[in-house]
Design an enzyme around this catalytic site. Structure first.
Site, PDB file in Angstrom:
ATOM      1  N   GLY A 120       0.809  -1.216   0.000  1.00 34.32           N
ATOM      2  CA  GLY A 120       0.000   0.000   0.000  1.00 34.32           C
ATOM      3  C   GLY A 120       0.840   1.261   0.000  1.00 34.32           C
ATOM      4  O   GLY A 120       2.036   1.227  -0.300  1.00 34.32           O
ATOM      5  N   ASN A 121       0.182   2.396   0.324  1.00 34.38           N
ATOM      6  CA  ASN A 121       0.799   3.719   0.221  1.00 34.38           C
ATOM      7  C   ASN A 121       1.398   3.878  -1.175  1.00 34.38           C
ATOM      8  O   ASN A 121       2.585   4.151  -1.336  1.00 34.38           O
ATOM      9  CB  ASN A 121       1.848   3.923   1.309  1.00 34.38           C
ATOM     10  CG  ASN A 121       2.273   5.381   1.403  1.00 34.38           C
ATOM     11  OD1 ASN A 121       1.486   6.294   1.106  1.00 34.38           O
ATOM     12  ND2 ASN A 121       3.502   5.620   1.790  1.00 34.38           N
ATOM     13  N   LEU A 122       0.544   3.676  -2.150  1.00 36.31           N
ATOM     14  CA  LEU A 122       1.000   3.507  -3.533  1.00 36.31           C
ATOM     15  C   LEU A 122       1.477   4.809  -4.164  1.00 36.31           C
ATOM     16  O   LEU A 122       0.923   5.877  -3.919  1.00 36.31           O
ATOM     17  CB  LEU A 122      -0.149   2.921  -4.368  1.00 36.31           C
ATOM     18  CG  LEU A 122      -0.716   1.601  -3.833  1.00 36.31           C
ATOM     19  CD1 LEU A 122      -1.845   1.114  -4.731  1.00 36.31           C
ATOM     20  CD2 LEU A 122       0.369   0.532  -3.716  1.00 36.31           C
ATOM     21  N   HIS A 176       4.460   1.928  -8.205  1.00 36.11           N
ATOM     22  CA  HIS A 176       3.546   0.782  -8.085  1.00 36.11           C
ATOM     23  C   HIS A 176       2.578   0.736  -9.270  1.00 36.11           C
ATOM     24  O   HIS A 176       2.282  -0.322  -9.810  1.00 36.11           O
ATOM     25  CB  HIS A 176       2.688   0.899  -6.815  1.00 36.11           C
ATOM     26  CG  HIS A 176       3.443   0.785  -5.529  1.00 36.11           C
ATOM     27  ND1 HIS A 176       3.598   1.837  -4.655  1.00 36.11           N
ATOM     28  CD2 HIS A 176       4.071  -0.268  -4.961  1.00 36.11           C
ATOM     29  CE1 HIS A 176       4.283   1.432  -3.603  1.00 36.11           C
ATOM     30  NE2 HIS A 176       4.585   0.167  -3.761  1.00 36.11           N
ATOM     31  N   GLN A 197       7.931  -9.193   7.957  1.00 39.67           N
ATOM     32  CA  GLN A 197       9.171  -8.725   7.340  1.00 39.67           C
ATOM     33  C   GLN A 197       9.741  -7.476   8.014  1.00 39.67           C
ATOM     34  O   GLN A 197      10.717  -6.916   7.541  1.00 39.67           O
ATOM     35  CB  GLN A 197       8.970  -8.492   5.839  1.00 39.67           C
ATOM     36  CG  GLN A 197       8.120  -7.292   5.463  1.00 39.67           C
ATOM     37  CD  GLN A 197       7.745  -7.305   3.990  1.00 39.67           C
ATOM     38  OE1 GLN A 197       6.953  -8.109   3.534  1.00 39.67           O
ATOM     39  NE2 GLN A 197       8.316  -6.394   3.216  1.00 39.67           N
ATOM     40  N   GLN A 225      15.390  -8.137  -3.353  1.00 40.70           N
ATOM     41  CA  GLN A 225      14.106  -8.810  -3.114  1.00 40.70           C
ATOM     42  C   GLN A 225      13.641  -9.556  -4.366  1.00 40.70           C
ATOM     43  O   GLN A 225      13.252 -10.727  -4.299  1.00 40.70           O
ATOM     44  CB  GLN A 225      13.045  -7.774  -2.708  1.00 40.70           C
ATOM     45  CG  GLN A 225      11.626  -8.326  -2.707  1.00 40.70           C
ATOM     46  CD  GLN A 225      10.607  -7.347  -2.155  1.00 40.70           C
ATOM     47  OE1 GLN A 225      10.492  -7.193  -0.946  1.00 40.70           O
ATOM     48  NE2 GLN A 225       9.868  -6.671  -3.027  1.00 40.70           N
ATOM     49  N   LEU A 236      11.347   6.611  -6.570  1.00 46.28           N
ATOM     50  CA  LEU A 236      10.062   6.698  -5.864  1.00 46.28           C
ATOM     51  C   LEU A 236       9.986   5.567  -4.839  1.00 46.28           C
ATOM     52  O   LEU A 236      10.364   4.428  -5.124  1.00 46.28           O
ATOM     53  CB  LEU A 236       8.896   6.600  -6.846  1.00 46.28           C
ATOM     54  CG  LEU A 236       8.801   7.689  -7.912  1.00 46.28           C
ATOM     55  CD1 LEU A 236       7.437   7.629  -8.605  1.00 46.28           C
ATOM     56  CD2 LEU A 236       9.028   9.086  -7.341  1.00 46.28           C
ATOM     57  N   SER A 279       7.640   4.391  -1.018  1.00 51.71           N
ATOM     58  CA  SER A 279       6.626   4.748  -0.019  1.00 51.71           C
ATOM     59  C   SER A 279       7.268   5.491   1.149  1.00 51.71           C
ATOM     60  O   SER A 279       6.631   6.333   1.778  1.00 51.71           O
ATOM     61  CB  SER A 279       5.940   3.494   0.506  1.00 51.71           C
ATOM     62  OG  SER A 279       5.309   2.830  -0.560  1.00 51.71           O
TER      63      SER A 279
HETATM   64  O1  PAF Z   1       7.987  -4.882  -1.859  1.00 58.43           O
HETATM   65  C1  PAF Z   1       7.008  -4.929  -1.069  1.00 58.43           C
HETATM   66  O2  PAF Z   1       6.167  -4.027  -1.021  1.00 58.43           O
HETATM   67  C2  PAF Z   1       6.876  -6.103  -0.122  1.00 58.43           C
HETATM   68  O3  PAF Z   1       8.130  -6.549   0.290  1.00 58.43           O
HETATM   69  C3  PAF Z   1       6.052  -7.264  -0.690  1.00 58.43           C
HETATM   70  C4  PAF Z   1       6.710  -7.881  -1.914  1.00 58.43           C
HETATM   71  C5  PAF Z   1       4.673  -6.756  -1.084  1.00 58.43           C
HETATM   72  C6  PAF Z   1       5.885  -8.361   0.364  1.00 58.43           C
HETATM   73  O4  PAF Z   1       5.262  -7.896   1.499  1.00 58.43           O
END
Ligand code: PAF
Length: 285
Positions: free
Chosen positions: A27-29, A33, A57, A150, A181, A183
């Site tokens: 979220g907080n797009l 995103h 996480q 990631q 960019l 969040s």
């Molecule tokens: O990159 C992210 O926003 C997060 O690490 C993810 C991949 C949505 C997992 O919670």
């Protein structure tokens, strides 16, 4: 756009489609995103995004509680970007009991760089993405390049578990001054926001110096460590607290060896804290 909160309902809706394209988010797009959502729209027969702030996480001293939650605005943005389905599970839906089974990524990939400074981070990411993939059963998934490590860890997970998901990476979107960019940019004060581009500039400077030393045939591990230390010191003199600024091989994120011809594809990655905000960025070169 259909808004769905439960896995049962999600399966019912997605059952009518054969190639969902999925963009998981917390979220907080921002426009980064939304670019991933637009990319997903070109890939599958239905576009699915998720919003879930994944407790697993976040470290004990990290920003889980204060992570910006902007659900209404996010819905509008997703709808305007052409997202078909938004899966927004409550914590109870995804973690109805303590998550004792976890995905443990290999330490050589997941305990370096981000994983070194955020222990357990990639276990949390892999575990939630595994659960989200089980819920959505996507044919395609799109992740941002800004989270370079990631997307590598997740690609490896998908490959090793033979998951039938085609993994795609979306380019990093940048503000006019070059700041990636994120969040977390929303945490920055006005002064910090003006300063924040220095991380991108430090990465550019280090990539440039590395390339120049390579071209002169002067690069070895010792020289590279010196260049990395210099870039970190320069950033820290401006008031940043840098975790790492480092040049790595793209394919495994290990330090280049320089023992043979060094035409390996490289990437420079950085993570640094400006005030209370930790920013990450990277550049392939
Ligand atoms: O990159 C992210 O926003 C997060 O690490 C993810 C991949 C949505 C997992 O919670």
């Amino acid at each position: 756009m259909k808004l769905i909160h439960t896995i049962t309902e999600l399966r019912k809706v997605l059952g009518q489609h054969h190639s969902p394209a999925f963009v998981p988010t917390m979220g907080n797009l921002h426009d980064g995103h939304l670019a991933l959502v637009r990319q997903a729209k070109t890939l599958g027969d239905v576009t699915v995004a998720s919003i879930f702030v994944n407790r697993l996480q976040f470290g004990p001293n990290e920003d889980f509680d204060t992570y910006p939650r902007t659900f209404e605005a996010d819905c509008t943005k997703l709808e305007n970007a052409g997202c078909d389905v938004l899966f927004a599970p409550k914590e109870q839906e995804l973690y109805p009991e303590p998550q004792t089974f976890k995905v443990l990524p290999p330490p050589e990939l997941a305990d370096i760089l981000e994983g070194h400074f955020r222990p357990g981070f990639f276990t949390g990411v892999c575990t939630v993405v595994m659960k989200l993939f089980q819920a959505v059963q996507p044919a395609h998934a799109v992740f941002g390049m800004k989270d370079y490590q990631q997307q590598m860890v997740l690609r490896r997970m998908v490959q090793q578990f033979n998951m039938p998901v085609a993994m795609h990476t979306g380019a990093t979107l940048r503000a006019n001054d070059g700041l990636a960019l994120s969040s977390r940019n929303g945490y920055l004060s006005e002064t910090e926001r003006a300063e924040a581009v220095q991380l991108h500039q430090a990465l550019q400077g280090l990539a440039h110096a590395t390339k120049a030393a390579l071209q002169r045939g002067e690069l070895n591990s010792h020289i590279l460590q010196g260049l990395e230390a210099q870039s970190m010191a320069k950033l820290n003199e401006r008031g940043w607290q840098t975790d790492y600024l480092t040049v790595r091989r793209r394919h495994d994120l290990q330090a280049p060896k320089f023992s043979t011809e060094t035409d390996e594809a490289l990437v420079v990655l950085g993570a640094s804290r400006l005030g209370k905000t930790r920013l990450i960025d990277n550049l392939e070169f």
